[in-house]
Motif scaffolding. Structure first.
Motif, PDB file in Angstrom:
ATOM      1  N   VAL A 127       2.593  -4.009 -14.042  1.00  0.00           N
ATOM      2  CA  VAL A 127       1.136  -3.969 -13.900  1.00  0.00           C
ATOM      3  C   VAL A 127       0.739  -2.957 -12.825  1.00  0.00           C
ATOM      4  CG1 VAL A 127      -0.886  -5.330 -13.250  1.00  0.00           C
ATOM      5  CG2 VAL A 127       0.863  -6.348 -14.695  1.00  0.00           C
ATOM      6  N   LYS A 128       1.459  -2.966 -11.702  1.00  0.00           N
ATOM      7  CA  LYS A 128       1.161  -2.023 -10.634  1.00  0.00           C
ATOM      8  C   LYS A 128       1.415  -0.592 -11.093  1.00  0.00           C
ATOM      9  CE  LYS A 128       1.895  -2.725  -6.079  1.00  0.00           C
ATOM     10  NZ  LYS A 128       2.682  -2.863  -4.835  1.00  0.00           N
ATOM     11  N   THR A 129       2.480  -0.390 -11.846  1.00  0.00           N
ATOM     12  CA  THR A 129       2.782   0.941 -12.359  1.00  0.00           C
ATOM     13  C   THR A 129       1.668   1.431 -13.268  1.00  0.00           C
ATOM     14  OG1 THR A 129       5.139   0.467 -12.263  1.00  0.00           O
ATOM     15  CG2 THR A 129       4.470   2.297 -13.650  1.00  0.00           C
ATOM     16  N   HIS A 130       1.205   0.574 -14.172  1.00  0.00           N
ATOM     17  CA  HIS A 130       0.133   0.973 -15.090  1.00  0.00           C
ATOM     18  C   HIS A 130      -1.198   1.157 -14.358  1.00  0.00           C
ATOM     19  CE1 HIS A 130       2.549   0.908 -18.602  1.00  0.00           C
ATOM     20  NE2 HIS A 130       2.803  -0.395 -18.553  1.00  0.00           N
ATOM     21  N   LEU A 131      -1.457   0.350 -13.337  1.00  0.00           N
ATOM     22  CA  LEU A 131      -2.692   0.521 -12.566  1.00  0.00           C
ATOM     23  C   LEU A 131      -2.680   1.838 -11.792  1.00  0.00           C
ATOM     24  CD1 LEU A 131      -3.428  -3.065 -11.220  1.00  0.00           C
ATOM     25  CD2 LEU A 131      -4.669  -1.792 -12.970  1.00  0.00           C
ATOM     26  N   VAL A 132      -1.521   2.230 -11.267  1.00  0.00           N
ATOM     27  CA  VAL A 132      -1.430   3.506 -10.565  1.00  0.00           C
ATOM     28  C   VAL A 132      -1.642   4.650 -11.542  1.00  0.00           C
ATOM     29  CG1 VAL A 132       0.196   5.040  -9.393  1.00  0.00           C
ATOM     30  CG2 VAL A 132      -0.052   2.694  -8.633  1.00  0.00           C
ATOM     31  N   LYS A 133      -1.046   4.568 -12.721  1.00  0.00           N
ATOM     32  CA  LYS A 133      -1.234   5.622 -13.724  1.00  0.00           C
ATOM     33  C   LYS A 133      -2.689   5.685 -14.177  1.00  0.00           C
ATOM     34  CE  LYS A 133       3.481   5.470 -15.384  1.00  0.00           C
ATOM     35  NZ  LYS A 133       3.974   6.805 -15.220  1.00  0.00           N
ATOM     36  N   LEU A 134      -3.321   4.532 -14.313  1.00  0.00           N
ATOM     37  CA  LEU A 134      -4.726   4.488 -14.694  1.00  0.00           C
ATOM     38  C   LEU A 134      -5.613   5.062 -13.581  1.00  0.00           C
ATOM     39  CD1 LEU A 134      -6.498   3.417 -17.038  1.00  0.00           C
ATOM     40  CD2 LEU A 134      -6.784   1.344 -15.703  1.00  0.00           C
ATOM     41  N   ALA A 135      -5.312   4.706 -12.328  1.00  0.00           N
ATOM     42  CA  ALA A 135      -6.082   5.239 -11.207  1.00  0.00           C
ATOM     43  C   ALA A 135      -5.898   6.747 -11.079  1.00  0.00           C
ATOM     44  CB  ALA A 135      -5.666   4.549  -9.904  1.00  0.00           C
ATOM     45  N   MET A 150       0.816  -1.193   0.000  1.00  0.00           N
ATOM     46  CA  MET A 150       0.000   0.000   0.000  1.00  0.00           C
ATOM     47  C   MET A 150       0.862   1.261   0.000  1.00  0.00           C
ATOM     48  SD  MET A 150      -3.090   0.759  -0.078  1.00  0.00           S
ATOM     49  CE  MET A 150      -4.228   2.039   0.237  1.00  0.00           C
ATOM     50  N   ARG A 151       1.983   1.201   0.712  1.00  0.00           N
ATOM     51  CA  ARG A 151       2.866   2.361   0.746  1.00  0.00           C
ATOM     52  C   ARG A 151       3.452   2.664  -0.629  1.00  0.00           C
ATOM     53  NH1 ARG A 151       6.385   1.964   6.300  1.00  0.00           N
ATOM     54  NH2 ARG A 151       4.605   1.991   7.694  1.00  0.00           N
ATOM     55  N   SER A 152       3.738   1.609  -1.365  1.00  0.00           N
ATOM     56  CA  SER A 152       4.310   1.841  -2.699  1.00  0.00           C
ATOM     57  C   SER A 152       3.287   2.497  -3.623  1.00  0.00           C
ATOM     58  CB  SER A 152       4.824   0.530  -3.298  1.00  0.00           C
ATOM     59  OG  SER A 152       3.747  -0.369  -3.502  1.00  0.00           O
ATOM     60  N   ILE A 153       2.024   2.129  -3.484  1.00  0.00           N
ATOM     61  CA  ILE A 153       0.979   2.732  -4.320  1.00  0.00           C
ATOM     62  C   ILE A 153       0.818   4.206  -3.976  1.00  0.00           C
ATOM     63  CG2 ILE A 153      -1.488   2.715  -4.815  1.00  0.00           C
ATOM     64  CD1 ILE A 153      -1.401  -0.328  -4.485  1.00  0.00           C
ATOM     65  N   ILE A 154       0.807   4.533  -2.695  1.00  0.00           N
ATOM     66  CA  ILE A 154       0.673   5.934  -2.282  1.00  0.00           C
ATOM     67  C   ILE A 154       1.886   6.734  -2.725  1.00  0.00           C
ATOM     68  CG2 ILE A 154       0.554   7.456  -0.271  1.00  0.00           C
ATOM     69  CD1 ILE A 154      -1.188   5.300   1.043  1.00  0.00           C
ATOM     70  N   ALA A 155       3.068   6.129  -2.613  1.00  0.00           N
ATOM     71  CA  ALA A 155       4.280   6.818  -3.066  1.00  0.00           C
ATOM     72  C   ALA A 155       4.251   7.049  -4.570  1.00  0.00           C
ATOM     73  CB  ALA A 155       5.510   6.011  -2.670  1.00  0.00           C
ATOM     74  N   MET A 156       3.746   6.088  -5.321  1.00  0.00           N
ATOM     75  CA  MET A 156       3.665   6.243  -6.775  1.00  0.00           C
ATOM     76  C   MET A 156       2.613   7.282  -7.159  1.00  0.00           C
ATOM     77  SD  MET A 156       4.159   2.272  -7.869  1.00  0.00           S
ATOM     78  CE  MET A 156       4.035   2.534  -9.608  1.00  0.00           C
ATOM     79  N   LEU A 157       1.507   7.309  -6.435  1.00  0.00           N
ATOM     80  CA  LEU A 157       0.497   8.341  -6.693  1.00  0.00           C
ATOM     81  C   LEU A 157       1.041   9.727  -6.367  1.00  0.00           C
ATOM     82  CD1 LEU A 157      -2.808   6.705  -5.421  1.00  0.00           C
ATOM     83  CD2 LEU A 157      -2.268   7.390  -7.755  1.00  0.00           C
ATOM     84  N   ARG A 158       1.793   9.832  -5.291  1.00  0.00           N
ATOM     85  CA  ARG A 158       2.408  11.106  -4.929  1.00  0.00           C
ATOM     86  C   ARG A 158       3.416  11.529  -6.000  1.00  0.00           C
ATOM     87  NH1 ARG A 158       4.388  10.321   0.401  1.00  0.00           N
ATOM     88  NH2 ARG A 158       2.247  10.629   1.044  1.00  0.00           N
ATOM     89  N   LYS A 159       4.166  10.580  -6.548  1.00  0.00           N
ATOM     90  CA  LYS A 159       5.118  10.876  -7.615  1.00  0.00           C
ATOM     91  C   LYS A 159       4.396  11.375  -8.865  1.00  0.00           C
ATOM     92  CE  LYS A 159       6.738   7.653 -10.318  1.00  0.00           C
ATOM     93  NZ  LYS A 159       6.687   7.902 -11.742  1.00  0.00           N
ATOM     94  N   GLU A 160       3.279  10.756  -9.205  1.00  0.00           N
ATOM     95  CA  GLU A 160       2.493  11.216 -10.353  1.00  0.00           C
ATOM     96  C   GLU A 160       1.948  12.617 -10.104  1.00  0.00           C
ATOM     97  OE1 GLU A 160       2.043   9.798 -13.368  1.00  0.00           O
ATOM     98  OE2 GLU A 160       3.394   8.215 -12.731  1.00  0.00           O
ATOM     99  N   TRP A 161       1.528  12.884  -8.872  1.00  0.00           N
ATOM    100  CA  TRP A 161       1.000  14.200  -8.514  1.00  0.00           C
ATOM    101  C   TRP A 161       2.066  15.276  -8.677  1.00  0.00           C
ATOM    102  CZ3 TRP A 161      -3.974  15.297  -6.981  1.00  0.00           C
ATOM    103  CH2 TRP A 161      -4.197  16.572  -6.475  1.00  0.00           C
ATOM    104  N   ILE A 162       3.286  14.968  -8.237  1.00  0.00           N
ATOM    105  CA  ILE A 162       4.388  15.935  -8.332  1.00  0.00           C
ATOM    106  C   ILE A 162       4.836  16.123  -9.778  1.00  0.00           C
ATOM    107  CG2 ILE A 162       6.821  16.298  -7.705  1.00  0.00           C
ATOM    108  CD1 ILE A 162       6.128  14.947  -5.011  1.00  0.00           C
ATOM    109  N   GLU A 163       4.875  15.045 -10.550  1.00  0.00           N
ATOM    110  CA  GLU A 163       5.359  15.123 -11.925  1.00  0.00           C
ATOM    111  C   GLU A 163       4.363  15.766 -12.882  1.00  0.00           C
ATOM    112  OE1 GLU A 163       6.521  11.239 -13.132  1.00  0.00           O
ATOM    113  OE2 GLU A 163       8.370  11.284 -11.970  1.00  0.00           O
TER     114      GLU A 163
END
Length: 171
Positions: free
Chosen positions: A111-119, A1-14
């Motif tokens: 898959v997780k990377t693409h799901l985070v980008k899709l979400a 779960m932490r990795s998903i939140i970190a990836m969402l935060r990275k998308e938000w910043i980028e």
């Protein structure tokens, strides 16, 4: 779960356009609201006067629905445009900058990377744009409560419950 939140935060910043464009639209609507509120002849300049007695007729309800649909349609169009801008750029970015090999070395699957980008594109961007709908309905409610008579075009913004309900309809 932490990795998903970190990836969402990275998308938000980028992707700063996801917040900058709605904030710019909010600033423009606040300026419009201030200019409308500072007008001394608000009801005669902005709206045509309709007098009614008793229940609200179907014509008034249709016009009130049109104002709400205009707000929701504008926020929806902005959400679609931001999503259309986000998806092509974010999916080719890792290949163009060469960071794809870095992400393959991390314990995050493709898959997780693409799901985070899709979400992010399908959930976060519309939620940010839904804040525009809430703020616009709240400003229309303030406009409606600050005038002497209830405006026929703002019948759907007659209470705070209606403002929250319009936001939930958009979501």
């Amino acid at each position: 779960m932490r990795s998903i939140i970190a990836m969402l935060r990275k998308e938000w910043i980028e992707n700063p356009l996801v917040t900058r464009v709605p904030l710019f639209m909010l600033a423009c609507s606040l300026l419009l609201f201030i200019s409308v509120m500072s007008s001394s002849t608000l009801q005669t300049n902005m709206f045509f006067h309709m007098s009614y007695s008793g229940d609200v007729s179907d014509l008034h309800k249709d016009m009130a629905n049109d104002v709400s649909m205009l707000v929701m349609g504008g926020a929806g169009l902005l959400s679609i445009l931001l999503g259309t801008q986000y998806f092509p750029r974010t999916l080719r970015k890792e290949r163009s900058e060469g960071s794809i090999m870095f992400w393959r070395s991390m314990p995050v699957s493709d898959v997780k990377t693409h799901l985070v980008k899709l979400a992010f594109g399908l959930l976060v961007i519309p939620l940010v744009c839904s804040a525009l709908v809430f703020c616009a309905d709240l400003l229309l409610w303030l406009l409606n409560t600050s005038t002497d008579h209830q405006l026929a075009l703002l019948h759907r913004q007659s209470s705070l419950f209606d403002v929250v309900f319009n936001w939930l309809v958009f979501v």
